[in-house]
Design an enzyme around this catalytic site. Sequence first.
Site, PDB file in Angstrom:
ATOM      1  N   ARG A 110      42.230  47.235  48.930  1.00 59.93           N
ATOM      2  CA  ARG A 110      42.003  47.898  50.183  1.00 59.93           C
ATOM      3  C   ARG A 110      42.903  48.619  50.989  1.00 59.93           C
ATOM      4  NH1 ARG A 110      39.151  42.637  52.853  1.00 59.93           N
ATOM      5  NH2 ARG A 110      38.385  44.217  54.529  1.00 59.93           N
ATOM      6  N   GLU A 123      31.792  31.127  42.746  1.00 61.92           N
ATOM      7  CA  GLU A 123      32.381  32.015  41.820  1.00 61.92           C
ATOM      8  C   GLU A 123      32.187  31.721  40.400  1.00 61.92           C
ATOM      9  OE1 GLU A 123      33.947  31.140  44.454  1.00 61.92           O
ATOM     10  OE2 GLU A 123      33.458  32.611  45.658  1.00 61.92           O
ATOM     11  N   SER A 144      32.422  43.103  51.708  1.00 62.71           N
ATOM     12  CA  SER A 144      33.710  43.459  51.303  1.00 62.71           C
ATOM     13  C   SER A 144      33.839  44.341  50.108  1.00 62.71           C
ATOM     14  CB  SER A 144      34.385  41.943  51.349  1.00 62.71           C
ATOM     15  OG  SER A 144      33.734  41.001  50.312  1.00 62.71           O
ATOM     16  N   PHE A 161      39.471  34.787  44.510  1.00 62.56           N
ATOM     17  CA  PHE A 161      38.478  33.751  44.200  1.00 62.56           C
ATOM     18  C   PHE A 161      38.159  34.013  42.807  1.00 62.56           C
ATOM     19  CE2 PHE A 161      38.246  34.189  49.023  1.00 62.56           C
ATOM     20  CZ  PHE A 161      39.240  33.180  49.264  1.00 62.56           C
TER      21      PHE A 161
END
Lengths: 279, 321
Positions: free
Chosen positions: B172, B63, B42, B88
């Site tokens: 994106r 994270e 990603s 996140f």
Amino acid sequence: MLEKISQTSDERIAAIREKARIIRRRAIQMVFDAKQGHPGGDMSVTDILATLYFGVLRYDPAQPDDPARDRFVLSKGHCTGALYATLAEAGFIPLDELATYMRPLSMLNGHPNRNYVPGVETNTGPLGHGMPVAVGMAIAGQIDGSDRRVFVVTGDGEQQEGSNWEAGMIAGHRHLAQLTLIIDRNHLQQGARTDETNDLEPLADKWRAFGWHVVDVDGHDHAALLDVLGAPVGDRVKPLCVIAHTHKGNGISYMVDQVQWHHGVPNQEQYELAMEELA
Amino acid sequence: MAAAVQNAPGLHDCRDAFAKTLEALAEADGRIVAVVNDSVGSSKLGGFKKRWPERLVNVGIAEQNMVGVGAGLANGGKVPFVSGAACFLTGRALEQIKADVAYSNTNVKLAGISSGVAYGELGPTHHSIEDLAWLRLLPNLTIVVPSDPWETAEAVKAAVAHEGPVFLRLSRMPVPELKRPEGARFQFGKAEVLRAGTDAAIIANGVMVTRALVAAEALAEAGIAARVINLSSIAPIDREVILAAAETGAIVTIEEHSIRGGLGGAVAEIVSTTRPAAMRILGFPGFAPTGSAEFLLEHFGLTSEGIVRAVHEVIAMRDGR
């Protein structure tokens, strides 16, 4: 650091013990003067700090950013009484600076700030932050093929923070042998005993299950601490978890194992008694 | 978003510019490392991983640890790009960003991927429309929301050149390459005036900049000269350009973010305390319902038509009509 080479083992241990006594006295002085602090934890971690700074770590206080230095992270960042007294004794900060502890605009905040205090590697205070950063430090060393070592001290209550286990899992996975976690296992957290709050046991088994080599040690026995912490990494491929069995308030009779001394402040009489006992 | 849109000619996914630039820089600068939370794909870091497997640190789905590890790597002289889904990265690891990165003032670069509502139908857990509000409060942290591939690449280069923490809010969503004057330069803290105009000012960043330009074109046909400002750098912020925009007396801000605490909030803080002007803040009013990213932008009026409406409203407000 060079002087220790010419010392015998007994002399080195005696020197570390004396440093620990001085650090305890200064930490109590700081807390008494500031009328705040965390003396119980300061006394608990002092022998670990003294052993690291005067027996194990490679550093040069004149070059606190030397890339080759060993790294130390006090994740239980509230124990700045002991930390600052240690850094002063090690030459990172002037001794007279300790008198400004927690005073307005002092560089010596209740929790350490690396931007003001030489020798502090990362700002801690909220619990569970030291381990991930120490793991990053160890990975940097791993990428560089460096032999520099990374030591991180957490409290035992602090082990309840999940970030420690995130960090511990990847440290085991990546075989970060240069990394040592020392758990200041005094069985007391801020409000109560750890086993009354959220029991940590079986703590050693948990770290073993995460891929760590685990050693139990008396956290007030300088010779034993030096043996474990000072031993070369050698063929060990796992990160090292040292469960240092300690007592909150160690060295001061009325503080030992008493939860209220987590952030209690001695009165005049208690202060005098403490100084007498640490004479 | 629909694959057809993604693949439309002339449109780009800014993650490509991010990854390509990072690889080009990493080739010359061995300090650059990437830190991911199982987000190699990603973050489009597959190429980076293939070329320098030892310099890509995948901590798994963790994270808090990811950000702390980034700070530790910076302590070891590395320049870490900590890359993961913006929702996140910023939400889960907010305290690590505060203490280990901003307060410690470490040389960590945070790349929040697929920010805004890019994850569309996956819902508010995966939307990142709070990140600017959370991070804008943190001293020392540079925050950039690039608008197109060129600006994304320039922001990555600037992040490496800058000693200190940076948050890159990457999208994106497919965007065109903006037309810029010859010799245009990207600089932290500098806004870009993409179109002149004195009747009103539209301040946008990220994927909204193109919509602002389309709106200004439509407004021009109606005889309204709207200035268009790309406020990609949220922190530090370009007070000068914002106060000049306030001289029009009519400002519309638009962002792929909550209407509270983001670009609009930042502009309002400066305008309301220095040179008050009529304002409309366009963004998301709350958790979004189910829908694709494109649907959600339409649904909340985050379109060129929505901007045109809002410009008419602020002009009316300014003129007391």
